[in-house]
Design a protein around this motif. Structure first.
Motif, PDB file in Angstrom:
ATOM      1  N   PHE A  93      -4.148  -0.967   0.220  1.00 43.44           N
ATOM      2  CA  PHE A  93      -4.607   0.049   1.423  1.00 43.44           C
ATOM      3  C   PHE A  93      -4.124   1.316   1.218  1.00 43.44           C
ATOM      4  N   PHE A  94      -4.574   2.394   1.903  1.00 47.19           N
ATOM      5  CA  PHE A  94      -4.175   3.807   2.005  1.00 47.19           C
ATOM      6  C   PHE A  94      -3.653   4.047   3.241  1.00 47.19           C
ATOM      7  N   SER A  95      -2.271   4.203   3.417  1.00 46.86           N
ATOM      8  CA  SER A  95      -1.920   4.791   4.399  1.00 46.86           C
ATOM      9  C   SER A  95      -1.508   6.321   4.322  1.00 46.86           C
ATOM     10  N   ARG A  96      -1.588   7.125   5.222  1.00 46.46           N
ATOM     11  CA  ARG A  96      -1.705   8.357   5.051  1.00 46.46           C
ATOM     12  C   ARG A  96      -0.233   8.866   4.210  1.00 46.46           C
ATOM     13  N   SER A  97      -0.243   9.531   3.253  1.00 42.66           N
ATOM     14  CA  SER A  97       0.972   9.446   2.413  1.00 42.66           C
ATOM     15  C   SER A  97       1.584  10.777   2.310  1.00 42.66           C
ATOM     16  N   MET A  98       0.735  12.022   2.940  1.00 41.29           N
ATOM     17  CA  MET A  98       1.312  13.320   3.093  1.00 41.29           C
ATOM     18  C   MET A  98       0.758  14.008   4.411  1.00 41.29           C
ATOM     19  N   ILE A  99       1.584  15.082   4.774  1.00 41.56           N
ATOM     20  CA  ILE A  99       1.193  15.827   6.031  1.00 41.56           C
ATOM     21  C   ILE A  99       0.298  17.137   5.315  1.00 41.56           C
ATOM     22  N   ALA A 100      -0.630  17.425   5.515  1.00 38.46           N
ATOM     23  CA  ALA A 100      -1.466  18.588   5.084  1.00 38.46           C
ATOM     24  C   ALA A 100      -0.676  19.788   5.866  1.00 38.46           C
ATOM     25  N   GLY A 101       0.115  20.491   5.119  1.00 39.79           N
ATOM     26  CA  GLY A 101       0.829  21.935   5.828  1.00 39.79           C
ATOM     27  C   GLY A 101      -0.322  22.953   5.748  1.00 39.79           C
ATOM     28  N   ASP A 102      -1.372  22.725   5.285  1.00 37.98           N
ATOM     29  CA  ASP A 102      -2.409  24.085   5.652  1.00 37.98           C
ATOM     30  C   ASP A 102      -3.135  23.789   6.695  1.00 37.98           C
ATOM     31  N   MET A 103      -2.977  22.676   7.300  1.00 39.53           N
ATOM     32  CA  MET A 103      -3.629  22.344   8.761  1.00 39.53           C
ATOM     33  C   MET A 103      -2.866  23.296   9.900  1.00 39.53           C
ATOM     34  N   THR A 104      -3.547  24.169  10.646  1.00 43.15           N
ATOM     35  CA  THR A 104      -2.716  24.873  11.452  1.00 43.15           C
ATOM     36  C   THR A 104      -2.472  24.391  13.095  1.00 43.15           C
TER      37      THR A 104
ATOM     38  N   GLY B 275       0.773  -0.976   0.132  1.00 45.20           N
ATOM     39  CA  GLY B 275       0.129   0.045  -0.046  1.00 45.20           C
ATOM     40  C   GLY B 275       0.871   1.117  -0.043  1.00 45.20           C
ATOM     41  N   SER B 276       0.313   2.340   0.087  1.00 43.90           N
ATOM     42  CA  SER B 276       1.002   3.661   0.172  1.00 43.90           C
ATOM     43  C   SER B 276       1.546   4.152   1.696  1.00 43.90           C
ATOM     44  N   GLY B 277       1.785   5.244   1.614  1.00 44.10           N
ATOM     45  CA  GLY B 277       2.397   5.709   2.900  1.00 44.10           C
ATOM     46  C   GLY B 277       3.573   6.688   2.767  1.00 44.10           C
ATOM     47  N   GLY B 278       4.035   7.144   3.771  1.00 44.83           N
ATOM     48  CA  GLY B 278       5.163   8.274   3.593  1.00 44.83           C
ATOM     49  C   GLY B 278       5.235   9.324   4.622  1.00 44.83           C
ATOM     50  N   ALA B 279       4.085   9.898   4.860  1.00 44.80           N
ATOM     51  CA  ALA B 279       4.032  11.202   5.766  1.00 44.80           C
ATOM     52  C   ALA B 279       4.614  12.271   5.147  1.00 44.80           C
ATOM     53  N   SER B 280       4.575  12.239   3.702  1.00 44.88           N
ATOM     54  CA  SER B 280       5.719  13.520   3.281  1.00 44.88           C
ATOM     55  C   SER B 280       5.150  14.650   3.581  1.00 44.88           C
ATOM     56  N   PRO B 281       6.220  15.560   3.467  1.00 41.02           N
ATOM     57  CA  PRO B 281       5.654  17.078   3.818  1.00 41.02           C
ATOM     58  C   PRO B 281       5.490  17.700   2.510  1.00 41.02           C
ATOM     59  N   MET B 282       5.869  17.173   1.301  1.00 43.06           N
ATOM     60  CA  MET B 282       5.997  17.821   0.065  1.00 43.06           C
ATOM     61  C   MET B 282       5.377  16.776  -1.090  1.00 43.06           C
ATOM     62  N   ILE B 283       4.758  17.476  -1.864  1.00 44.56           N
ATOM     63  CA  ILE B 283       4.043  16.786  -3.286  1.00 44.56           C
ATOM     64  C   ILE B 283       4.755  17.185  -4.485  1.00 44.56           C
ATOM     65  N   VAL B 284       5.046  16.387  -5.679  1.00 44.69           N
ATOM     66  CA  VAL B 284       5.434  16.747  -6.793  1.00 44.69           C
ATOM     67  C   VAL B 284       4.384  17.326  -7.451  1.00 44.69           C
ATOM     68  N   ASP B 285       4.343  18.440  -7.863  1.00 47.22           N
ATOM     69  CA  ASP B 285       3.141  18.903  -8.432  1.00 47.22           C
ATOM     70  C   ASP B 285       2.974  18.206  -9.853  1.00 47.22           C
ATOM     71  N   ARG B 286       1.623  18.072 -10.143  1.00 45.84           N
ATOM     72  CA  ARG B 286       1.693  17.119 -11.467  1.00 45.84           C
ATOM     73  C   ARG B 286       1.655  18.139 -12.502  1.00 45.84           C
TER      74      ARG B 286
ATOM     75  N   GLY C  36      13.338   9.716  -0.591  1.00 54.12           N
ATOM     76  CA  GLY C  36      13.617   9.203   0.771  1.00 54.12           C
ATOM     77  C   GLY C  36      12.399   9.473   1.451  1.00 54.12           C
ATOM     78  N   LEU C  37      11.156   9.254   1.152  1.00 58.35           N
ATOM     79  CA  LEU C  37       9.923   9.851   1.833  1.00 58.35           C
ATOM     80  C   LEU C  37       9.399  11.132   2.228  1.00 58.35           C
ATOM     81  N   MET C  38      10.181  12.171   1.367  1.00 58.03           N
ATOM     82  CA  MET C  38      10.034  13.532   1.511  1.00 58.03           C
ATOM     83  C   MET C  38       8.948  14.090   0.740  1.00 58.03           C
ATOM     84  N   ALA C  39       8.778  13.316  -0.339  1.00 58.91           N
ATOM     85  CA  ALA C  39       7.477  13.869  -1.229  1.00 58.91           C
ATOM     86  C   ALA C  39       6.809  12.638  -2.002  1.00 58.91           C
ATOM     87  N   THR C  40       5.480  13.157  -2.430  1.00 53.19           N
ATOM     88  CA  THR C  40       4.744  12.052  -2.959  1.00 53.19           C
ATOM     89  C   THR C  40       4.345  12.701  -4.335  1.00 53.19           C
ATOM     90  N   SER C  41       4.477  11.538  -5.166  1.00 54.46           N
ATOM     91  CA  SER C  41       4.200  11.828  -6.595  1.00 54.46           C
ATOM     92  C   SER C  41       2.853  11.068  -6.912  1.00 54.46           C
TER      93      SER C  41
END
Length: 509
Positions: free
Chosen positions: A157-168, A118-129, A381-386
């Protein structure tokens, strides 16, 4: 080009559907990097760590539960575990665990060496499509990732792949991550929490979605990733208390431990495995103390450090063998288990990402990992999701999981009569009924990897797997807006919790 590519994908899907459960979740476990003597010595070393060295910074719930069963504090305040408690917990922990989807076809059975990726990673960034740049991940991106995974057969399965940086706030992050994931996919969801109080609210959300707390406990479709230890051998006080609370409430828990070899664990693989195993067993024990019927999954995740820079080297050969060995330790205890594989160091979905992911995921699956997280969509290295990588990795996972299916040898598959008939008849097997029948059941066909002849490939515009993946991403995100949370339940959730994902962003008016 687009029409030809679409027709080709349609033929592939028709030929390969429906996929057999044995293909989606094969029973693997034939790779054993450690000998029986190795396993015994690592187990003995881990027990010595728990009984003699112990862990520091135990929160009150952990301290009280362990000392009530014979645990002691050393002069320096480290909590040690008695051997009798280790034995009793290992004997009592559940082995027959199933993690559920919202429909039965997405259920994950964690017995034996049945493998799911499945997915995962808790990346702080995303590769803009749109332009390929790295940018901070947002809640809407996480929802889009869940929608994308919802459409991909081999990402189970879907393991949280990113950390939503806009959540304060941490509360907004925890609540909205769970909501976005549950809204976007009917597959099993794994997410995280920051405090014990948030565990209770996540349980409340799950009860509302399921219809009641009892309905959720009967088919738990969400589990928590909890990193209860900060290596080396120090409890994370919030996470350890959250682990016990989640176990008490009946939420499945991923008991995860991350130690970097040569940084926060010994530089030798044997020493790293012994420490990581001890830390993971400590988490399994405290979950069991909180609830002897807990749904706890052993999640040792020792990671390789690039000693030149101090950073993680998730795509290395050393990482692949270390992950396989950690999985073998879980199987030594016959515990349901999870691991990380697919943490490529490449920044884009390229050849480096392909060989690094395929090496580590293949070895984890062949070693018998029940859950392989971060197997799809992660970069750097788990820093970004694509999103592009999700599509490519879905093809990769289909091939890897199919390669783990045991070879079936019996009179029917040896088929000597058909061989005799064929060599004296047509001289080939292409038109034989058995060939046509097994074309549908025995083979997985990639959706985007190209198998055309060179002439046809050139005539269709020389497509690459990346261009096909980008097209698929756009199609899914433009058209796939599932309603996995019914409108009436969604209304209740929005009234009770601070849901930040706008309805119009979810294709709703």
């Amino acid at each position: 080009m687009e029409g030809g590519s679409s027709r080709k994908r349609g033929r592939r899907r028709a030929a390969s559907a429906p996929l057999e459960q044995e293909q989606l979740a094969p029973i693997a476990g034939r790779l054993s990097p450690l000998s029986p003597d190795d396993l015994g010595r690592i187990d003995e070393a881990s027990r010595n760590i728990l009984t003699s060295i112990g862990l520091s910074d135990a929160p009150d719930p952990v301290h009280d539960a362990v000392t009530a069963r014979g645990g002691k504090l050393t002069e320096t305040g480290r909590l040690t575990f008695p051997l009798s408690l280790i034995e009793e917990a290992l004997s009592g922990l559940r082995r027959n665990i199933t993690l559920y989807g919202r429909t039965s076809r997405h259920d994950l059975v964690l017995t034996d060496a049945r493998a799911h990726a499945g997915s995962g990673g808790a990346s702080p960034m995303i590769v803009d499509r749109l332009d390929g740049t790295y940018r901070p991940a947002l809640l809407a991106d996480l929802y889009d990732a869940a929608r994308l995974v919802d459409s991909l057969e081999n990402i189970r399965f879907f393991s949280r792949s990113m950390i939503a940086g806009d959540m304060t706030t941490a509360y907004d992050l925890d609540i909205n991550t769970a909501y976005a994931a549950l809204s976007g996919t009917s597959k099993h969801v794994m997410t995280s929490v920051s405090t014990v109080a948030h565990v209770r609210d996540i349980a409340r959300i799950c009860a509302l979605v399921a219809g009641s707390a009892d309905a959720f406990k009967a088919r738990p479709f969400l589990s928590l990733n909890i990193n209860h230890v900060v290596p080396p051998l120090r409890f994370d006080t919030n996470a350890a208390a959250s682990l016990m609370e989640a176990a008490r409430l009946g939420l499945p828990v991923m008991v995860n431990t991350f130690g970097q070899m040569g940084a926060s664990s010994p530089v030798t693989m044997a020493g790293c495995l012994a420490q990581t195993n001890a830390e993971t067993l400590a988490g399994m024990i405290i979950a069991w103390l909180a609830n002897p019927d807990c749904l706890a999954v052993y999640g040792a995740r020792p990671m390789i450090t690039d000693l030149r820079s101090g950073g993680m080297a998730g795509g290395s050969g050393e990482q692949a063998i270390l992950t396989a060995a950690a999985t073998q330790m879980a199987r030594f205890y016959t515990l349901p288990n999870s691991t990380i594989a697919g943490a490529t160091d490449s920044k884009i979905a390229d050849a480096q990402a392909g060989y690094e992911k395929s090496l580590s995921v293949t070895m984890a699956v062949q070693a018998g990992a029940n859950l392989v997280t971060q197997a799809a969509g992660t970069q750097a290295g788990l820093m970004a999701t694509s999103f592009e990588a999700y599509i490519i990795d879905n093809d990769m996972l289909g091939a890897i999981l199919r390669s783990a299916v045991p070879v079936e040898v019996n009179n029917s598959t040896l088929d000597l009569d058909v061989i005799a008939q064929t060599v004296s008849g047509d001289g080939h097997f292409l038109g034989h009924p058995e060939t046509y029948a097994r074309m549908k059941s025995d083979f997985i066909y990639p959706d985007h990897a190209d198998r055309q002849a060179p002439e046809a490939w050139l005539a269709s515009g020389s497509p690459t797997i990346n261009s096909a993946a980008r097209q698929r991403v756009e199609t899914v995100l433009e058209t796939h807006f599932p309603t996995h949370i019914p409108p009436d339940v969604d209304k209740v959730l929005r009234a009770e919790f601070p849901i930040r994902l706008p309805r119009n962003r979810m294709g709703q008016l």
